[in-house]
Design a protein around this motif. Structure first.
Motif, mmCIF file in Angstrom:
data_model
loop_
_atom_site.group_PDB
_atom_site.id
_atom_site.type_symbol
_atom_site.label_atom_id
_atom_site.label_comp_id
_atom_site.label_asym_id
_atom_site.label_seq_id
_atom_site.Cartn_x
_atom_site.Cartn_y
_atom_site.Cartn_z
ATOM 1 N N ASN A 331 26.133 52.511 47.262
ATOM 2 C CA ASN A 331 24.752 52.158 47.623
ATOM 3 C C ASN A 331 24.638 51.667 49.064
ATOM 4 O O ASN A 331 24.083 50.599 49.347
ATOM 5 C CB ASN A 331 24.202 51.093 46.660
ATOM 6 N N ASP A 332 25.205 52.436 49.989
ATOM 7 C CA ASP A 332 25.129 52.131 51.424
ATOM 8 C C ASP A 332 25.777 50.808 51.802
ATOM 9 O O ASP A 332 25.360 50.146 52.764
ATOM 10 C CB ASP A 332 23.669 52.145 51.908
ATOM 11 N N ASP A 333 26.800 50.416 51.084
ATOM 12 C CA ASP A 333 27.478 49.168 51.408
ATOM 13 C C ASP A 333 28.896 49.226 50.860
ATOM 14 O O ASP A 333 29.234 50.093 50.046
ATOM 15 C CB ASP A 333 26.724 47.984 50.797
ATOM 16 N N LEU A 334 29.737 48.296 51.302
ATOM 17 C CA LEU A 334 31.056 48.169 50.708
ATOM 18 C C LEU A 334 30.918 47.739 49.249
ATOM 19 O O LEU A 334 30.003 46.985 48.900
ATOM 20 C CB LEU A 334 31.907 47.159 51.485
ATOM 21 N N ASN A 335 31.808 48.207 48.417
ATOM 22 C CA ASN A 335 31.724 48.014 46.974
ATOM 23 C C ASN A 335 32.485 46.760 46.555
ATOM 24 O O ASN A 335 33.721 46.738 46.549
ATOM 25 C CB ASN A 335 32.268 49.252 46.264
ATOM 26 N N PHE A 336 31.753 45.716 46.183
ATOM 27 C CA PHE A 336 32.377 44.449 45.813
ATOM 28 C C PHE A 336 33.241 44.587 44.561
ATOM 29 O O PHE A 336 34.269 43.925 44.422
ATOM 30 C CB PHE A 336 31.304 43.377 45.592
ATOM 31 N N SER A 337 32.845 45.448 43.642
ATOM 32 C CA SER A 337 33.578 45.572 42.388
ATOM 33 C C SER A 337 34.943 46.242 42.566
ATOM 34 O O SER A 337 35.830 46.073 41.730
ATOM 35 C CB SER A 337 32.755 46.363 41.361
ATOM 36 N N SER A 338 35.128 47.007 43.647
ATOM 37 C CA SER A 338 36.407 47.701 43.834
ATOM 38 C C SER A 338 37.293 47.054 44.893
ATOM 39 O O SER A 338 38.470 47.412 44.998
ATOM 40 C CB SER A 338 36.170 49.171 44.209
ATOM 41 N N VAL A 339 36.770 46.122 45.685
ATOM 42 C CA VAL A 339 37.600 45.477 46.702
ATOM 43 C C VAL A 339 38.659 44.623 46.020
ATOM 44 O O VAL A 339 38.403 43.984 44.996
ATOM 45 C CB VAL A 339 36.731 44.630 47.666
ATOM 46 N N ASN A 340 39.860 44.626 46.571
ATOM 47 C CA ASN A 340 40.937 43.834 45.977
ATOM 48 C C ASN A 340 40.850 42.368 46.386
ATOM 49 O O ASN A 340 41.002 41.473 45.551
ATOM 50 C CB ASN A 340 42.294 44.412 46.377
ATOM 51 N N TYR A 341 40.610 42.134 47.693
ATOM 52 C CA TYR A 341 40.504 40.752 48.167
ATOM 53 C C TYR A 341 39.493 40.674 49.306
ATOM 54 O O TYR A 341 39.302 41.634 50.053
ATOM 55 C CB TYR A 341 41.858 40.224 48.668
ATOM 56 N N ILE A 342 38.858 39.500 49.425
ATOM 57 C CA ILE A 342 38.001 39.176 50.561
ATOM 58 C C ILE A 342 38.569 37.918 51.201
ATOM 59 O O ILE A 342 38.804 36.914 50.511
ATOM 60 C CB ILE A 342 36.544 38.936 50.125
ATOM 61 N N SER A 343 38.802 37.964 52.504
ATOM 62 C CA SER A 343 39.399 36.810 53.170
ATOM 63 C C SER A 343 38.546 36.355 54.339
ATOM 64 O O SER A 343 37.719 37.107 54.869
ATOM 65 C CB SER A 343 40.816 37.144 53.662
ATOM 66 N N SER A 344 38.753 35.101 54.727
ATOM 67 C CA SER A 344 38.112 34.554 55.920
ATOM 68 C C SER A 344 39.069 33.549 56.546
ATOM 69 O O SER A 344 40.133 33.247 55.988
ATOM 70 C CB SER A 344 36.779 33.882 55.573
ATOM 71 N N PHE A 345 38.663 33.003 57.688
ATOM 72 C CA PHE A 345 39.498 32.011 58.378
ATOM 73 C C PHE A 345 38.893 30.615 58.288
ATOM 74 O O PHE A 345 39.193 29.755 59.099
ATOM 75 C CB PHE A 345 39.699 32.405 59.843
ATOM 76 N N GLY A 346 38.010 30.427 57.306
ATOM 77 C CA GLY A 346 37.465 29.091 57.130
ATOM 78 C C GLY A 346 35.989 29.021 57.442
ATOM 79 O O GLY A 346 35.288 30.031 57.497
ATOM 80 N N LEU A 347 35.494 27.812 57.651
ATOM 81 C CA LEU A 347 34.066 27.577 57.804
ATOM 82 C C LEU A 347 33.524 28.150 59.108
ATOM 83 O O LEU A 347 34.085 27.933 60.178
ATOM 84 C CB LEU A 347 33.787 26.077 57.742
ATOM 85 N N ARG A 348 32.407 28.854 58.985
ATOM 86 C CA ARG A 348 31.632 29.308 60.142
ATOM 87 C C ARG A 348 32.438 30.137 61.149
ATOM 88 O O ARG A 348 32.146 30.128 62.344
ATOM 89 C CB ARG A 348 31.030 28.107 60.879
#
Length: 414
Positions: A331-348
């Motif tokens: 649906n014109d976006d990355l698929n949350f149900s198939s992604v294995n992991y989502i990462s970040s480096f912390g706040l903001r």
């Protein structure tokens, strides 16, 4: 006299077919005009009836001898064979093993390679915006098709990224779809963007500190930035620091939530040093809503209740394993149900994707997506400028226009 005519014919034929530089050409379709980038040896010409000349309708690229060694396969891509031909289709249906990717694109699979064919007559009745969208969608569908070979362990891991980049390097494409070679998208109406990372795209990550204000609000301050690069080993697996390659056991998973998808990167090398992330060969930089006054959405939305979240209100990296990349888009976006992991480096944290170009023999980092007009005042570029673009292992001249998007390794001399 006969010799003169023969020489004239050969010169004319060579000039029409074997152009030695990139060109940007405006084509007038029924529903509007669109600028196409024509790489060396390619051409698109509409006749007086508004259809492509017979010898310019079908374009193809053939790649051979791909295997499980990433570096060897990269060298084979520079040997790719491009051609265009008359109205007879390039692919031979009698040989079989043909996949239909879109209405205008088919692939014939060989023992260790493929032939890809595009029918440009399919675009004649389309609007310029829809033609651009067709090429952007093509890159995503090709990623799915080629990744199947990796799952079968026929090809090196992640080589399909480089294959798509090569295809978009040698075939005529809409100029506005230049970044489609990196499986990228920016949706103005929704406000998200994403791009599939490779070794040509560096990430600049903001390091942000947080203080608690008197009335319960949050206060943030920028305390520095760091640069992140990714590389590949001979099997195509991600590696950030070859010197730390010996650390392959006892790594933490860095998971911070119950559903097992959210990872906090404790260092800028955690793509390699996290036990979860190091197994994922495909990484998208995903930019969603970074301020709470933007539209809120889930996942990744930013609202007042998620100010202190390590994922929402942040730039995110979406990590896919090769057996899940075939369902990365929905649906014109990355698929949350198939992604294995989502990462970040912390706040903001905010992450800037950067590329390197060469200006007067010096490397310069610029934001990806910047056009020539935006760069000219920053570098005091003069009107007498020569610009070159990488093609099949060589630099070729390109007549960039002011609104032309710059690509990694573009060379500017003035």
């Amino acid at each position: 006299m006969k010799n003169y005519i023969l020489i004239l014919f050969l010169f004319t034929f060579n000039k029409s077919y074997s152009q030695c530089s990139f060109r940007i050409k405006t084509l007038d379709f029924k529903n509007g005009s669109i600028d196409f980038i024509l790489p060396p040896k390619s051409n698109l010409v509409l006749n007086e009836k508004g259809v492509f000349r017979k010898n310019l309708r079908y374009h193809s690229i053939e790649v051979e001898n791909l295997n499980s060694n990433y570096y060897v396969s990269l060298s084979q891509l520079d040997k790719a064979i491009y051609c265009h031909t008359k109205k007879t289709k390039i692919l031979d249906s009698k040989e079989g093993n043909i996949s239909t990717v879109t209405s205008f694109c088919r692939i014939q699979w060989k023992n260790s390679g493929f032939i890809l064919e595009i029918d440009y007559n399919d675009f004649l009745d389309k609007s310029p915006d829809s033609i651009k969208k067709l090429f952007e969608d093509l890159s995503k569908k090709l990623l799915v098709e080629f990744a199947k070979k990796e799952v079968q362990n026929t090809w090196a891991t992640s080589i399909c990224q480089n294959i798509i980049e090569k295809i978009f390097e040698v075939i005529p494409i809409p100029e506005e779809a230049s970044l489609a070679r990196y499986i990228s998208e920016y949706d103005v109406s929704y406000g998200h963007s994403f791009i599939l990372l490779n070794s040509k795209i560096k990430l600049r990550v903001d390091a942000v500190d947080i203080d608690t204000a008197i009335n319960g609000n949050w206060s943030y301050r920028l305390i520095g930035t760091s640069m992140i690069s990714i590389y590949r080993d001979k099997w195509g697996r991600i590696i950030q620091n070859p010197f730390h390659n010996f650390q392959n056991k006892g790594m933490p998973d860095n998971l911070i939530n119950n559903d097992g998808k959210i990872v906090l990167q404790a260092s800028t090398e955690d793509i390699q040093l996290s036990n979860t992330l190091k197994e994922c060969d495909y990484i998208f930089l995903y930019q969603n809503n970074l301020k709470k006054n933007n539209k809120s959405s889930s996942p990744g939305g930013c609202n007042s209740s998620s100010e202190t979240s390590t994922v929402n209100c942040n730039s995110q990296l979406w990590h896919f394993k090769k057996n899940s990349i075939s369902q990365f888009y929905l649906n014109d976006d990355l698929n949350f149900s198939s992604v294995n992991y989502i990462s970040s480096f912390g706040l903001r944290n905010v992450i800037y994707p950067l590329i390197e170009i060469v200006v007067n023999n010096k490397y310069v980092s610029i934001p990806i997506g910047i056009n020539f007009n935006q760069l000219k005042p920053q570098l005091s570029i003069t009107n007498s400028t020569n610009i070159f673009r990488y093609w099949n292992g060589k630099y070729k001249k390109i007549n960039l226009r002011n609104e032309s998007i710059l690509l990694p390794s573009d060379k500017i001399q003035f």
